[in-house]
Design a protein around this motif. Structure first.
Motif, PDB file in Angstrom:
ATOM      1  N   THR A  79      -1.072   9.964  -1.095  1.00 37.05           N
ATOM      2  CA  THR A  79      -1.973  10.645  -0.164  1.00 37.05           C
ATOM      3  C   THR A  79      -1.224  11.621   0.734  1.00 37.05           C
ATOM      4  O   THR A  79      -1.630  12.785   0.889  1.00 37.05           O
ATOM      5  CB  THR A  79      -2.714   9.613   0.714  1.00 37.05           C
ATOM      6  OG1 THR A  79      -3.454   8.726  -0.132  1.00 37.05           O
ATOM      7  CG2 THR A  79      -3.660  10.301   1.677  1.00 37.05           C
ATOM      8  N   GLN A 128       2.546   2.679  -7.294  1.00 34.35           N
ATOM      9  CA  GLN A 128       2.642   1.285  -6.826  1.00 34.35           C
ATOM     10  C   GLN A 128       3.315   0.410  -7.873  1.00 34.35           C
ATOM     11  O   GLN A 128       4.067  -0.518  -7.537  1.00 34.35           O
ATOM     12  CB  GLN A 128       1.263   0.735  -6.473  1.00 34.35           C
ATOM     13  CG  GLN A 128       1.306  -0.576  -5.701  1.00 34.35           C
ATOM     14  CD  GLN A 128       1.990  -0.436  -4.351  1.00 34.35           C
ATOM     15  OE1 GLN A 128       1.725   0.496  -3.587  1.00 34.35           O
ATOM     16  NE2 GLN A 128       2.904  -1.351  -4.041  1.00 34.35           N
ATOM     17  N   THR A 185      -1.868   6.879  -7.716  1.00 32.20           N
ATOM     18  CA  THR A 185      -1.530   5.721  -6.884  1.00 32.20           C
ATOM     19  C   THR A 185      -1.127   4.478  -7.679  1.00 32.20           C
ATOM     20  O   THR A 185      -0.089   3.865  -7.368  1.00 32.20           O
ATOM     21  CB  THR A 185      -2.703   5.385  -5.938  1.00 32.20           C
ATOM     22  OG1 THR A 185      -2.823   6.439  -4.968  1.00 32.20           O
ATOM     23  CG2 THR A 185      -2.475   4.065  -5.220  1.00 32.20           C
ATOM     24  N   GLU A 230      -0.168   4.242  -2.523  1.00 32.43           N
ATOM     25  CA  GLU A 230      -1.299   5.029  -2.031  1.00 32.43           C
ATOM     26  C   GLU A 230      -0.883   5.937  -0.875  1.00 32.43           C
ATOM     27  O   GLU A 230      -1.291   7.102  -0.798  1.00 32.43           O
ATOM     28  CB  GLU A 230      -2.412   4.086  -1.560  1.00 32.43           C
ATOM     29  CG  GLU A 230      -3.617   4.808  -0.975  1.00 32.43           C
ATOM     30  CD  GLU A 230      -4.632   3.847  -0.378  1.00 32.43           C
ATOM     31  OE1 GLU A 230      -5.712   4.313  -0.002  1.00 32.43           O
ATOM     32  OE2 GLU A 230      -4.338   2.634  -0.281  1.00 32.43           O
ATOM     33  N   ARG A 262       0.820  -1.206   0.000  1.00 27.23           N
ATOM     34  CA  ARG A 262       0.000   0.000   0.000  1.00 27.23           C
ATOM     35  C   ARG A 262       0.857   1.261   0.000  1.00 27.23           C
ATOM     36  O   ARG A 262       0.369   2.363   0.271  1.00 27.23           O
ATOM     37  CB  ARG A 262      -0.931   0.006   1.217  1.00 27.23           C
ATOM     38  CG  ARG A 262      -2.006  -1.073   1.174  1.00 27.23           C
ATOM     39  CD  ARG A 262      -2.977  -0.972   2.348  1.00 27.23           C
ATOM     40  NE  ARG A 262      -3.479   0.379   2.515  1.00 27.23           N
ATOM     41  CZ  ARG A 262      -3.270   1.155   3.594  1.00 27.23           C
ATOM     42  NH1 ARG A 262      -2.551   0.692   4.597  1.00 27.23           N
ATOM     43  NH2 ARG A 262      -3.771   2.366   3.671  1.00 27.23           N
TER      44      ARG A 262
END
Length: 208
Positions: free
Chosen positions: A100, A201, A197, A96, A93
């Motif tokens: 963020t 990733q 995102t 993300e 994750r």
């Protein structure tokens, strides 16, 4: 009894009346050290020597070289801290979390104006721009690469993936906030995060 020139200097924290002057002297010494040697080659020991204080006192006021640099260039937010906060997320994750944390921080009215100035300097040819590039690469790329190494990715590949992550996020920041390219500049930050995102990733996973 009055203190003479031969009286040994007392160790420990300086008195309150001395702290402002000492902190300012260290910051001035750091600015000179960074200008002369660059961010990478400058050291806490060299800054302390230039300021005429012990290295421990520099650490007392500023903790790290990154903190000193942030003080010298008046950063409203510490990019190294923002990224390290993002890196607390699990590897699956991480894209993300980085999107963020970084993009949301840039929406702050206290961060955006100075952040734009710093980005403009970083992509310019000035000496200040070179220092900022060294700082960002040293502190941000190393942190991301270290996280990937901890996940078992070999160092050269971890560095490459980290550089692609920084390229992606820097490109978004420059287009959105510096160049104000539409429609990206007006897109809600949540939509930007959602679109960025998967790309981040992908770089983290070595698929981008």
């Amino acid at each position: 009894m009055a203190e003479t020139a031969s009286t040994p200097r007392r160790r420990g924290r300086p008195r309150k009346t001395q702290r402002g002057d000492t902190r300012e002297r260290i910051a001035d010494a750091a600015a000179a050290e960074f200008a002369e040697k660059g961010y990478e080659a400058a050291s806490i020991r060299g800054i302390a020597r230039r300021a005429g204080v012990d290295s421990a006192l520099v650490h007392h006021y500023f903790d790290t070289k990154a903190a000193l640099f942030a003080e010298v260039v008046k950063l409203p937010v510490r990019p190294d801290r923002v990224v390290r906060q993002a890196l607390e997320a699990p590897i699956e994750r991480l894209g993300e979390s980085i999107a963020t944390t970084v993009l949301t921080a840039w929406e702050s009215p206290a961060v955006k104006p100075v952040g734009i100035t710093i980005l403009r300097s970083a992509i310019g040819s000035s000496a200040a721009g070179g220092l900022i590039r060294q700082y960002l690469l040293r502190e941000l790329m190393s942190a991301i690469a270290g996280k990937l190494e901890d996940a078992g990715i070999p160092r050269p590949e971890a560095v490459l993936r980290a550089e692609f992550v920084l390229t992606q996020i820097a490109g978004v920041l420059i287009l959105r906030h510096v160049l104000a390219a539409e429609p990206l500049a007006s897109l809600p930050v949540g939509d930007v995060i959602a679109r960025v995102t998967p790309a981040l990733q992908g770089h983290i996973d070595g698929l981008g």
